[in-house]
Write an enzyme that holds these catalytic residues in place. Sequence first.
Site, mmCIF file in Angstrom:
data_model
loop_
_atom_site.group_PDB
_atom_site.id
_atom_site.type_symbol
_atom_site.label_atom_id
_atom_site.label_comp_id
_atom_site.label_asym_id
_atom_site.label_seq_id
_atom_site.Cartn_x
_atom_site.Cartn_y
_atom_site.Cartn_z
ATOM 1 N N CYS A 106 0.797 -1.228 0.000
ATOM 2 C CA CYS A 106 0.000 0.000 0.000
ATOM 3 C C CYS A 106 0.831 1.280 0.000
ATOM 4 C CB CYS A 106 -0.944 0.014 1.191
ATOM 5 S SG CYS A 106 -2.142 -1.343 1.173
ATOM 6 N N HIS A 369 -9.017 3.518 -2.291
ATOM 7 C CA HIS A 369 -7.646 3.074 -2.020
ATOM 8 C C HIS A 369 -7.139 2.194 -3.164
ATOM 9 C CE1 HIS A 369 -4.091 1.662 -0.168
ATOM 10 N NE2 HIS A 369 -4.597 0.748 0.660
ATOM 11 N N CYS A 399 -0.272 2.313 6.515
ATOM 12 C CA CYS A 399 0.133 0.980 6.928
ATOM 13 C C CYS A 399 0.419 0.147 5.685
ATOM 14 C CB CYS A 399 -0.930 0.322 7.799
ATOM 15 S SG CYS A 399 -2.553 0.140 7.019
ATOM 16 N N GLY A 401 0.717 -3.949 4.221
ATOM 17 C CA GLY A 401 0.474 -5.368 4.428
ATOM 18 C C GLY A 401 1.738 -6.138 4.726
#
Length: 429
Positions: A106, A369, A399, A401
């Site tokens: 991300c 997103h 954040c 993954g």
Amino acid sequence: MASPIPRGLRQVLQKSPNDIVILSSLRTPVTRAKKGGFKDAYPEELLASVLQATLKANPNLDPAQIDDVLIGSVLQELGGAKAGRMGQIHAGFPHSVPFNTINRQCSSGLAAITTIANSIRAGAINVGVGGGMESMTRNYGSRAIPTVLWPELKESYSQDARDCIMPMGITSENVASRYGVSRADQDAFAVESHAKASAAQKAGRFDSEIVSVTTNTLDPENPDAPAKEVTVSQDDGIRHGLSLEKVGALKPAFSPTGASTAGNSSQVSDGAAAALLMRRSTAEELGLSGSIKARWVASAVAGCAPGEMGVGPAVAIPKLLQAVGVEVPEVGVWEINEAFASQALYSVRKLGIDQAKVNPNGGAIAIGHPLGATGARQLATLLPELERSGQEIGVISMCIGTGMGMAGMFVLLEEGQNTKMPSIKITDT
């Protein structure tokens, strides 16, 4: 007598010929995967649109002077870089300009911008483009997010290792339960995200960052009908007038007893974004100093437990602030990705951030997103907001993954231009 400016803050705001400056930061609209305006578009098509817009926004720059293009993409197809390279060349970049993709989940868009910035700082290049692209419509699903990657992974392996393939929704539930983020608070955060994004869209605050894209769309009710040309100019996931009652009525999406729902989690989306960076001295040599909008200061990446990967901003932001010598209250605008309301709320509370400074125009719960593009999208949203609100320092964070967080700091140096970008229709080049 005025209080002296802290040393770290003074250094961050000081200009230098070696600054890594940003001349443009643009994005496509972000649309709902499988349902929105880009449901029949390709990721390279979206990338081509924003790269072509980048060239048009900087007409006095010869594209051949761009030393590298680096694009974040999580759900890659056509062998990784092939799709992006197609889009780059189709946008009008000469084939002499190299291309690469990067995947740090991300944070890929911010990672791409950071890598270009570090390459400039190291003297390897002078001018570069960093950004991201993603079509979750085409590439999201079980093949992209498998639940089993290592069949021989047995109980003897560490829990953290096994948690790397934990579904993201369950990591959200872990953060909520371990750190006391209630369902009510998550729902209220989600409603506020949509309300802020709705107000921003209606006020035209996204106009300066969005490039309208003309593409083709198919009628799902009539598959034999020819494709229809449409121009997409706005984010289409924002829910205007969303009520707390409606969000509160949604069932948990990942655990029967959980608190994360489709309403308080980020949307699955399609989109692309790109920023043009160069050394300040290079901009001056090329006669482009008047187009400088902002400066990249620094970025930081930090790890956390995979099973609660959402706490990433809470570990990455302190690392960034310590490196540059800036305190939390000295940051004017925070763009913290709303992967889930649980983790965004936890991070804000853990760091003592004034929530009024966080995502003032809404975040991923409302806007969407598109994984690889999000970090670059956040930058495109941050810079106009810094100017609008009269702030100088902004931080982007998200954040990641498998258990990480990333954060980047940017300073608004020159007055930006609030002119709406023209509609872009990709043409043969």
